[in-house]
Design a protein around this motif. Structure first.
Motif, PDB file in Angstrom:
ATOM      1  N   ALA A 100     -47.726 -29.547 -84.712  1.00  0.00           N
ATOM      2  CA  ALA A 100     -47.512 -29.229 -83.668  1.00  0.00           C
ATOM      3  C   ALA A 100     -48.188 -29.949 -82.216  1.00  0.00           C
ATOM      4  CB  ALA A 100     -48.330 -27.961 -83.910  1.00  0.00           C
ATOM      5  N   LEU A 101     -47.811 -30.953 -81.164  1.00  0.00           N
ATOM      6  CA  LEU A 101     -48.563 -31.726 -80.310  1.00  0.00           C
ATOM      7  C   LEU A 101     -48.158 -31.962 -79.582  1.00  0.00           C
ATOM      8  CD1 LEU A 101     -49.826 -34.822 -80.314  1.00  0.00           C
ATOM      9  CD2 LEU A 101     -47.544 -35.829 -80.916  1.00  0.00           C
ATOM     10  N   VAL A 102     -49.204 -31.241 -78.692  1.00  0.00           N
ATOM     11  CA  VAL A 102     -49.537 -31.502 -76.819  1.00  0.00           C
ATOM     12  C   VAL A 102     -49.816 -33.100 -76.257  1.00  0.00           C
ATOM     13  CG1 VAL A 102     -50.289 -30.295 -74.362  1.00  0.00           C
ATOM     14  CG2 VAL A 102     -50.068 -28.856 -77.546  1.00  0.00           C
ATOM     15  N   SER A 103     -48.871 -33.592 -75.967  1.00  0.00           N
ATOM     16  CA  SER A 103     -49.465 -34.790 -75.084  1.00  0.00           C
ATOM     17  C   SER A 103     -49.881 -35.209 -73.824  1.00  0.00           C
ATOM     18  CB  SER A 103     -48.305 -35.585 -75.244  1.00  0.00           C
ATOM     19  OG  SER A 103     -47.953 -35.527 -76.578  1.00  0.00           O
ATOM     20  N   PHE A 104     -50.919 -35.220 -72.537  1.00  0.00           N
ATOM     21  CA  PHE A 104     -51.213 -35.276 -71.717  1.00  0.00           C
ATOM     22  C   PHE A 104     -51.236 -36.865 -71.147  1.00  0.00           C
ATOM     23  CE2 PHE A 104     -52.648 -30.934 -71.968  1.00  0.00           C
ATOM     24  CZ  PHE A 104     -53.371 -30.981 -73.294  1.00  0.00           C
ATOM     25  N   GLN A 105     -49.758 -36.620 -69.901  1.00  0.00           N
ATOM     26  CA  GLN A 105     -50.220 -38.102 -69.281  1.00  0.00           C
ATOM     27  C   GLN A 105     -50.498 -37.750 -67.539  1.00  0.00           C
ATOM     28  OE1 GLN A 105     -49.907 -40.832 -68.056  1.00  0.00           O
ATOM     29  NE2 GLN A 105     -48.200 -42.506 -68.408  1.00  0.00           N
ATOM     30  N   GLU A 126     -46.033 -32.620 -72.798  1.00  0.00           N
ATOM     31  CA  GLU A 126     -45.475 -33.055 -73.233  1.00  0.00           C
ATOM     32  C   GLU A 126     -45.513 -31.626 -74.587  1.00  0.00           C
ATOM     33  OE1 GLU A 126     -43.568 -36.367 -75.179  1.00  0.00           O
ATOM     34  OE2 GLU A 126     -41.501 -35.579 -75.997  1.00  0.00           O
ATOM     35  N   VAL A 127     -44.511 -30.629 -74.897  1.00  0.00           N
ATOM     36  CA  VAL A 127     -45.442 -29.849 -75.955  1.00  0.00           C
ATOM     37  C   VAL A 127     -44.427 -29.878 -77.168  1.00  0.00           C
ATOM     38  CG1 VAL A 127     -45.824 -27.052 -76.265  1.00  0.00           C
ATOM     39  CG2 VAL A 127     -46.586 -28.482 -74.211  1.00  0.00           C
ATOM     40  N   THR A 128     -44.461 -30.353 -78.069  1.00  0.00           N
ATOM     41  CA  THR A 128     -43.471 -30.127 -79.680  1.00  0.00           C
ATOM     42  C   THR A 128     -44.073 -29.785 -80.627  1.00  0.00           C
ATOM     43  OG1 THR A 128     -44.339 -32.807 -80.195  1.00  0.00           O
ATOM     44  CG2 THR A 128     -42.726 -32.336 -79.020  1.00  0.00           C
TER      45      THR A 128
END
Lengths: 476, 547
Positions: free
Chosen positions: B355-360, B378-380
């Motif tokens: 579970a990873l949420v990446s913010f840009q 990006e929600v994976t």
């Protein structure tokens, strides 16, 4: 992260405008079906063109190097060029720099001047905060007011579900007051009093009241007398009044023109004008501008204590600043071209065209619905929606139950599948028990309206014939 | 009203049935209908059935003891609790000074306020990337595309890109609300950009375009935090969006300290220790926030460190919230940005098990488009029922601003070799980044030359975060002034030089240590004056307070 462990408030909140019907419509669209999306007040998606002048100004702000080009006058009128230069000078670095967290002071000043012209009473730019759409402003204010589930917010039923969703997310309580369909969705202060008394007896502390004027989904325009009653009520009960006035430019009858809550409040004089706490909301998304995608809005605070204003400012500062393009749209909206300006004629023509068409469409749709079997529709006095009541026969209600659907959802899904018309079931807005509605917008192109209404009538009358039985149908 | 909520709940059940989930997961119990029977149900409004109804009737009087309802005494306490120093007290003072300077120039030893408190490059003279603005202008005013004169004013590839973008927008209506996750075609572009960056595929359906990265962070906090028993591991020092957001959403911040002595390094053993301590206090830790490159600290994580972090999160069942908004701001040759998605995938953790949420964001990098409010998460690695909730939250606000969405897609797919604008684009980009690296170095050296000041190098991001060893006398003076010692120093600095920085206490620091955060953003020609004024001020401050 499991579903079970998610914040309950998130799980509970609902926003039907982009809920089940919309998702189903999107699926069907992917499969190739032609869908007419009337689920959300999104004028440009239905073919309404943006006004030319603001787009010219913002394009120039977006690409300031154009202003240095000797040929810029061939593509842009002089007043657009001047306005772009003016707005750029108000910023600390053009569209790409964070502004003051409350919005550019210069634009807030324009908003204050607009309010003063509109109402005849001065407005303070320091109490005007620009936001990324009016919705964000509503959320910010409700976030300040709601402390826990014992804090109640009076909300009209039917209501625009931003309110129910936000109250749910913030863990507060929605205290409904019913609008009277048989009286053109009128507001009876006695209903209000009863709602409040009932809630208080359950340990709810009523903190604020929401009015949507003109109404969404109901479209009614409040009379001055009604507004006075409401303000007196808020004064007596010590409630903050949240005045959602985003449709103030969408008025389709002449008996009840728009009058702002603030104006009425000021006219009431002391003690009301000095004591009633009021927050008024406006947007660039509606009216005849319809610039939904820009996400531009503001709220204006009246009689909110300075320390509270500071706290609201503090929370706004965490989001750094509202987007600057939309702030410029807001400035242009409250301070449009004037007679004598180069762009005035075109601007006036475009604006008038849109508003007059909306007025005609409000009528076409209301009449169209009223010509259908078992459908009764109040006239759309304002805003952008039609909210007909669908008197579903018991046979239909039963079929809905068997399909595991709420009756108006069942009807709307069938309507969608048969005609491609994507609406929002009335249950998404709230309605009295056993009474069903749907909300559609009056935004489809005027030339397409007759066909759309025909298509609806054909479906509806067929549906009614199919499900009607001997023992009558749902009462109003 | 009971029917209103019943139909709401039913709607939710139906929606979930349609998505083929077991209804037991979704049927939050409806509050019991314990309200007394009403005389005329059809006309009398029923009270809302939110959670309170299960409590016995409470005859407490109405809460309005003050004559005005929304006072400081009864505003939401979470609002009162949260703080955001980046635009806090010092900035307010600076703004007042700036106002006063207009009419009272002689009263001050400086003639302008220099805002080094906030990462707002274009307010300090940085220019936007021309290609991006050309495309945005064409999308704002699409009739330009029909005019022949346009070709003289806009580059060919900007015109082409604008057409391409507009073709993904139904009706070319840039003024319409879009899909709540953002325009599909733009998400496709962004996904392709992520794939090009990482070498691992990205799904456009995992992307949520937002008005800047901050609203996306708020959404995740709202989702993860139900009460103060829910905790989020945050680096100290941290960008105070995180502490503020956690406070606003009623959760608990669980700190883990970055190690200043080792270039703000992150020790897994410290993470573990903080996690265990929190758990022993009854806190359920839900996620780990990592800011890479760091803010305010500027460190760029090494790949091995990143692998350890990923494994740690996997082991402990934590969501990894990866704030990567400074991914294009790396100034040192010995470090490189690697996205956590790439690291996770390289370790073999797939779509379904991490579970990873990446913010840009479009606000940083070399583009610095803060005022546009563009960004995405990006929600994976979430199950579809959780993703539906994220979508639902996004839908309440309808969508993010379209211009910002377009810009996010441009940032993730800038001009390529062979494109008309490529050369000028690269010149602008390299110019900005090399200048930032230079300014970072110059300011770092200047700070390290000051007595009692030590400053780690800025490997990335936009800030320097020096530590000041304040003399005891200064600390006492601060106490007497009822100010935190670092705020005392910063206020003195402001009043002597007009330079605005943020006290370290706004970011968190090891107790007993003092810092301030200063951006590297003023234009190069202003840097010598800033260095001089700062040096002079610091010397006289130390002269005054030295033991």
């Amino acid at each position: 992260m499991e579903y079970e462990s998610l914040n309950e408030n998130v799980k509970k909140c609902q926003y039907a405008v982009r809920g089940e019907l919309y998702l189903r419509a999107s699926e069907l669209q992917k499969e190739g079906k032609k869908i007419i999306f009337t689920n959300v007040g999104n004028p440009h998606a239905m073919g309404q063109k943006p006004l030319t002048f603001p787009r010219q100004v913002v394009a120039l702000c977006q690409a300031p190097f154009l202003l240095d080009d000797p040929n810029v006058g061939m593509l842009f009128p002089a007043d657009a060029i001047a306005r772009a230069k003016h707005y750029l000078s108000l910023t600390s670095g053009g569209l790409g720099a964070y502004s003051d967290s409350r919005g550019l002071p210069g634009v807030r000043k324009e908003v204050a001047e607009f309010i003063e012209r509109r109402d005849g009473y001065p407005s303070d730019p320091e109490l005007i905060f620009l936001t990324d759409g009016a919705s964000k402003g509503v959320m910010q204010i409700l976030n300040c007011v709601i402390r826990n589930e014992r804090d109640g917010i009076l909300v009209p039923v039917p209501q625009y579900p931003l309110y129910s969703a936000t109250i749910s997310l913030l863990g507060g309580s929605l205290v409904p007051y019913y609008l009277e369909e048989s009286e053109n969705w009128g507001l009876d202060v006695n209903n209000l009093r009863q709602s409040v008394a009932q809630a208080r007896s359950q340990g709810i502390s009523i903190r604020a009241m929401v009015i949507i004027n003109p109404g969404n989904p109901t479209g009614q325009c409040l009379s001055e007398a009604n507004l006075r009653e409401i303000l007196e009520f808020c004064h007596k009960e010590k409630l903050v009044l949240l005045g959602d006035e985003v449709y103030q430019q969408n008025i389709y009858q002449d008996e009840r023109p728009f009058i702002s809550s603030r104006k009425v409040l000021m006219e009431m004089g002391s003690p009301f004008s000095k004591e009633v706490q009021l927050v008024s909301f406006h947007t660039v998304s509606k009216g005849y501008w319809g610039e939904c995608g820009q996400r531009g809005g503001y709220f204006e605070m009246t009689n909110i204590p300075p320390r509270s204003v500071e706290e609201i400012y503090k929370v706004a500062s965490i989001a750094l600043s509202p987007n600057v393009s939309a702030q410029i749209f807001m400035g242009l909206m409250v301070n449009p071209p004037k007679p004598g300006d180069i762009s005035y004629d075109q601007f006036a023509r475009e604006s008038k065209g849109i508003l007059e068409s909306l007025r005609r469409k409000a009528r076409i749709m209301t009449d169209g619905f009223n010509s259908c079997k078992n459908v009764v529709c109040n006239f759309t006095e304002g805003a952008m929606y039609s909210f007909p009541q669908i008197k579903l026969p018991p046979g239909a209600i039963q079929a809905a139950k068997q399909a595991g659907k709420v009756p108006d959802v069942f009807y709307c899904l069938k309507l969608l599948e048969a005609t491609g018309i994507s609406t929002v079931p009335g249950s998404g807005f709230g309605q009295k028990e056993g009474v069903f509605h749907l909300r559609t917008t009056i935004l489809p192109a005027e030339e397409e309206m007759p066909e759309i209404m025909d298509s609806f009538k054909k479906f509806n009358d067929g549906f009614m014939a199919q499900y009607e039985s001997n023992f009558g149908y749902s009462r109003m | 009203m009971r029917r209103f909520l019943a139909s709401q709940a039913k709607g939710l059940v139906d929606q979930t049935r349609r998505h083929h989930h077991k209804s037991r997961l979704f049927l939050s119990p409806l509050p019991s209908l314990s309200s007394p029977p009403l005389p005329n149900p059809a006309r009398s409004p029923l009270v809302s059935l939110s959670r309170f109804l299960s409590s016995t009737s409470d005859m407490s009087a109405s809460d309005s003891t003050s004559s005005l309802p929304v006072t400081l005494d009864n505003i939401n306490p979470k609002v009162l609790k949260c703080e955001y120093a980046v635009r806090g007290e010092i900035v307010n003072i600076a703004q007042k000074l700036q106002e006063d300077l207009k009419t009272n120039k002689d009263a001050y030893p400086f003639d302008e306020i220099i805002y080094c408190n906030i990462g707002n490059p274009q307010s300090l003279g940085q220019l936007p990337i021309r290609f991006f603005r050309e495309v945005l202008a064409l999308c704002d005013h699409t009739s330009l595309l029909d005019e022949s004169e346009t070709h003289g004013l806009f580059s060919t590839d900007a015109i082409d890109r604008a057409w391409k973008i507009l073709d993904t927008i139904p009706g070319r209506a840039t003024g319409a609300y879009s899909h709540s996750q953002g325009i599909k075609g733009l998400r496709d572009t962004i996904a392709a950009g992520i794939e090009a960056r990482d070498g691992f595929p990205a799904d456009p359906n995992d992307i949520f375009l937002t008005d800047g990265a901050s609203p996306a962070v708020h959404m995740m906090m709202q989702l993860l935090l139900s009460s103060e028993k829910d905790g989020i591991l945050c680096p100290i020092p941290q960008y105070p969006l995180y502490s503020a957001s956690i406070a606003l959403h009623g959760g608990s911040l669980v700190p883990y300290y970055l190690d200043e002595a080792t270039g703000w390094g992150l020790e897994i053993s410290d993470l573990k220790k903080q996690l265990e301590e929190a758990r022993s206090k009854g806190i359920t830790v839900r996620a780990l926030v990592v800011i890479n490159p760091g803010n305010p600290t500027g460190q760029v994580l090494g790949e091995e460190n990143q692998r350890d972090i990923v494994n740690f999160c996997k082991q402990e069942g934590l969501v990894l919230l990866a704030d990567e908004v400074y991914q294009e701001n790396v100034y040192v040759p010995d470090k490189k940005f690697h996205s956590f998605k790439k690291v996770a995938r390289s370790l073999g953790h797939g779509e379904k098990d991490f579970a990873l949420v990446s913010f840009q964001s479009v606000s940083k990098g070399y583009y610095g488009e803060c005022g546009k409010r563009g960004g995405y998460m990006e929600v994976t690695g979430f199950t579809s029922d959780v993703r539906e909730q994220i979508y639902k939250m996004a839908s309440v606000n309808l969508c993010s601003n379209i211009s910002g969405q377009i810009l996010a897609s441009l940032v993730m797919s800038p001009p390529k070799p062979g494109d008309d604008s490529y050369d000028s684009y690269m010149a602008e980009r390299d110019g900005i980044l090399s200048s930032m690296a230079k300014r970072a170095k110059t300011l770092e050296e200047a700070l390290n030359n000051l007595e009692g000041l030590t400053c780690n190098r800025a490997e990335g991001a936009m800030y320097l975060f020096p530590q000041i060893k304040l003399p005891q006398k200064a600390i006492e003076a601060a106490e007497a002034a009822k100010t935190a010692p670092d705020a005392f120093y910063c206020k003195r600095l402001l009043n002597a030089t007009g330079i605005v920085v943020v006290p370290g206490s706004g970011f968190g620091q090891v107790p007993g240590t003092w810092h301030f955060r200063c951006t590297i953003l003023p234009q190069e020609d202003k840097i010598p004056a800033i260095v001089n004024r700062l040096t002079e001020f610091h010397k006289s401050f130390m002269d005054e307070f030295r033991e």
